[in-house]
Motif scaffolding. Structure first.
Motif, PDB file in Angstrom:
ATOM      1  N   ALA A 164       0.838  -1.201   0.000  1.00 37.80           N
ATOM      2  CA  ALA A 164       0.000   0.000   0.000  1.00 37.80           C
ATOM      3  C   ALA A 164       0.871   1.248   0.000  1.00 37.80           C
ATOM      4  O   ALA A 164       0.583   2.215  -0.716  1.00 37.80           O
ATOM      5  CB  ALA A 164      -0.933  -0.006   1.203  1.00 37.80           C
ATOM      6  N   THR A 165       1.937   1.230   0.789  1.00 38.43           N
ATOM      7  CA  THR A 165       2.836   2.373   0.853  1.00 38.43           C
ATOM      8  C   THR A 165       3.531   2.580  -0.483  1.00 38.43           C
ATOM      9  O   THR A 165       3.656   3.700  -0.957  1.00 38.43           O
ATOM     10  CB  THR A 165       3.872   2.178   1.979  1.00 38.43           C
ATOM     11  OG1 THR A 165       3.168   2.021   3.209  1.00 38.43           O
ATOM     12  CG2 THR A 165       4.806   3.347   2.087  1.00 38.43           C
ATOM     13  N   LYS A 166       3.961   1.509  -1.121  1.00 41.51           N
ATOM     14  CA  LYS A 166       4.622   1.587  -2.433  1.00 41.51           C
ATOM     15  C   LYS A 166       3.652   2.146  -3.469  1.00 41.51           C
ATOM     16  O   LYS A 166       4.006   3.027  -4.251  1.00 41.51           O
ATOM     17  CB  LYS A 166       5.120   0.200  -2.850  1.00 41.51           C
ATOM     18  CG  LYS A 166       5.597   0.104  -4.270  1.00 41.51           C
ATOM     19  CD  LYS A 166       7.076   0.359  -4.372  1.00 41.51           C
ATOM     20  CE  LYS A 166       7.593   0.022  -5.748  1.00 41.51           C
ATOM     21  NZ  LYS A 166       7.678   1.155  -6.621  1.00 41.51           N
ATOM     22  N   THR A 167       2.425   1.652  -3.467  1.00 42.52           N
ATOM     23  CA  THR A 167       1.419   2.136  -4.400  1.00 42.52           C
ATOM     24  C   THR A 167       1.146   3.614  -4.171  1.00 42.52           C
ATOM     25  O   THR A 167       1.076   4.402  -5.117  1.00 42.52           O
ATOM     26  CB  THR A 167       0.112   1.326  -4.258  1.00 42.52           C
ATOM     27  OG1 THR A 167       0.399  -0.042  -4.510  1.00 42.52           O
ATOM     28  CG2 THR A 167      -0.959   1.822  -5.200  1.00 42.52           C
ATOM     29  N   ARG A 168       1.011   4.002  -2.907  1.00 45.60           N
ATOM     30  CA  ARG A 168       0.760   5.406  -2.561  1.00 45.60           C
ATOM     31  C   ARG A 168       1.926   6.284  -3.010  1.00 45.60           C
ATOM     32  O   ARG A 168       1.731   7.366  -3.549  1.00 45.60           O
ATOM     33  CB  ARG A 168       0.520   5.514  -1.055  1.00 45.60           C
ATOM     34  CG  ARG A 168      -0.043   6.823  -0.634  1.00 45.60           C
ATOM     35  CD  ARG A 168      -0.553   6.823   0.795  1.00 45.60           C
ATOM     36  NE  ARG A 168       0.458   6.467   1.754  1.00 45.60           N
ATOM     37  CZ  ARG A 168       0.302   5.560   2.720  1.00 45.60           C
ATOM     38  NH1 ARG A 168      -0.843   4.938   2.876  1.00 45.60           N
ATOM     39  NH2 ARG A 168       1.277   5.297   3.559  1.00 45.60           N
ATOM     40  N   SER A 169       3.142   5.795  -2.836  1.00 50.33           N
ATOM     41  CA  SER A 169       4.327   6.533  -3.257  1.00 50.33           C
ATOM     42  C   SER A 169       4.375   6.680  -4.779  1.00 50.33           C
ATOM     43  O   SER A 169       4.706   7.753  -5.299  1.00 50.33           O
ATOM     44  CB  SER A 169       5.582   5.813  -2.755  1.00 50.33           C
ATOM     45  OG  SER A 169       6.730   6.469  -3.209  1.00 50.33           O
ATOM     46  N   ASP A 170       4.051   5.608  -5.485  1.00 52.38           N
ATOM     47  CA  ASP A 170       4.012   5.669  -6.952  1.00 52.38           C
ATOM     48  C   ASP A 170       2.952   6.651  -7.432  1.00 52.38           C
ATOM     49  O   ASP A 170       3.169   7.407  -8.376  1.00 52.38           O
ATOM     50  CB  ASP A 170       3.753   4.283  -7.550  1.00 52.38           C
ATOM     51  CG  ASP A 170       4.924   3.330  -7.359  1.00 52.38           C
ATOM     52  OD1 ASP A 170       6.033   3.797  -7.017  1.00 52.38           O
ATOM     53  OD2 ASP A 170       4.724   2.110  -7.545  1.00 52.38           O
ATOM     54  N   GLU A 171       1.795   6.642  -6.765  1.00 49.60           N
ATOM     55  CA  GLU A 171       0.716   7.569  -7.123  1.00 49.60           C
ATOM     56  C   GLU A 171       1.157   9.014  -6.882  1.00 49.60           C
ATOM     57  O   GLU A 171       0.842   9.906  -7.677  1.00 49.60           O
ATOM     58  CB  GLU A 171      -0.537   7.268  -6.294  1.00 49.60           C
ATOM     59  CG  GLU A 171      -1.115   5.915  -6.536  1.00 49.60           C
ATOM     60  CD  GLU A 171      -2.357   5.955  -7.399  1.00 49.60           C
ATOM     61  OE1 GLU A 171      -2.968   7.030  -7.501  1.00 49.60           O
ATOM     62  OE2 GLU A 171      -2.674   4.923  -7.973  1.00 49.60           O
ATOM     63  N   LEU A 172       1.887   9.241  -5.783  1.00 55.89           N
ATOM     64  CA  LEU A 172       2.379  10.585  -5.489  1.00 55.89           C
ATOM     65  C   LEU A 172       3.323  11.055  -6.590  1.00 55.89           C
ATOM     66  O   LEU A 172       3.192  12.170  -7.096  1.00 55.89           O
ATOM     67  CB  LEU A 172       3.085  10.629  -4.133  1.00 55.89           C
ATOM     68  CG  LEU A 172       3.755  11.956  -3.780  1.00 55.89           C
ATOM     69  CD1 LEU A 172       2.727  13.074  -3.667  1.00 55.89           C
ATOM     70  CD2 LEU A 172       4.554  11.823  -2.489  1.00 55.89           C
ATOM     71  N   THR A 173       4.245  10.204  -6.976  1.00 59.07           N
ATOM     72  CA  THR A 173       5.197  10.554  -8.029  1.00 59.07           C
ATOM     73  C   THR A 173       4.468  10.910  -9.321  1.00 59.07           C
ATOM     74  O   THR A 173       4.760  11.931  -9.954  1.00 59.07           O
ATOM     75  CB  THR A 173       6.178   9.391  -8.272  1.00 59.07           C
ATOM     76  OG1 THR A 173       6.882   9.124  -7.062  1.00 59.07           O
ATOM     77  CG2 THR A 173       7.165   9.717  -9.373  1.00 59.07           C
TER      78      THR A 173
END
Length: 138
Positions: free
Chosen positions: A21-30
């Motif tokens: 979830a954190t990785k997905t959220r980080s990718d979405e932020l980028t």
């Protein structure tokens, strides 16, 4: 022993899912920050307003004066420097230097935009909560 083992398996699964979830959220932020930066680089402030958190956008819509001010400048540089800095579990801050050229005088000046972004877990979307850059600052 079996109970401890199943608890460990459950916890490791939970941590793995949280990591995803954190990785997905980080990718979405980028992705969101790149899209927003690109929109501002092209000087499309009306489209950039779509990145603002919906309730804030509804409460503080762009006025005709704001739109007229944004039309008087061209963005010559958008420097996001070091990038976003976490300021909470679902919030990041980013400081951006924006160089603007007045279309009438061709004079260039810089403004500093202090952005705050919030991740909405319900919509799975990052929203700009600080609003568009204040181009009236000296």
């Amino acid at each position: 022993m079996r109970r401890i083992l199943s608890l460990l398996v459950a916890l490791s699964t939970l941590f793995a899912l949280a990591g995803c979830a954190t990785k997905t959220r980080s990718d979405e932020l980028t992705t969101t920050l790149k899209a927003y930066g690109s929109t501002l680089r092209w000087g499309d402030f009306r489209s950039a307003a779509q990145f603002i958190e919906p309730s804030r956008r509804a409460a503080h819509p762009l006025s005709q004066l704001d739109l007229a001010r944004y039309q008087q400048v061209r963005v010559s540089e958008y420097d996001d420097g070091a990038g976003p800095v976490p300021s909470g579990e679902f919030d990041v801050q980013q400081t951006v230097l924006i160089n603007l050229i007045n279309v009438h005088t061709q004079s260039e000046r810089s403004v500093v935009d202090h952005q705050t972004w919030h991740y909405d877990e319900k919509t799975k979307h990052w929203w700009l909560t600080s609003g568009l850059p204040d181009i009236t600052q000296d």
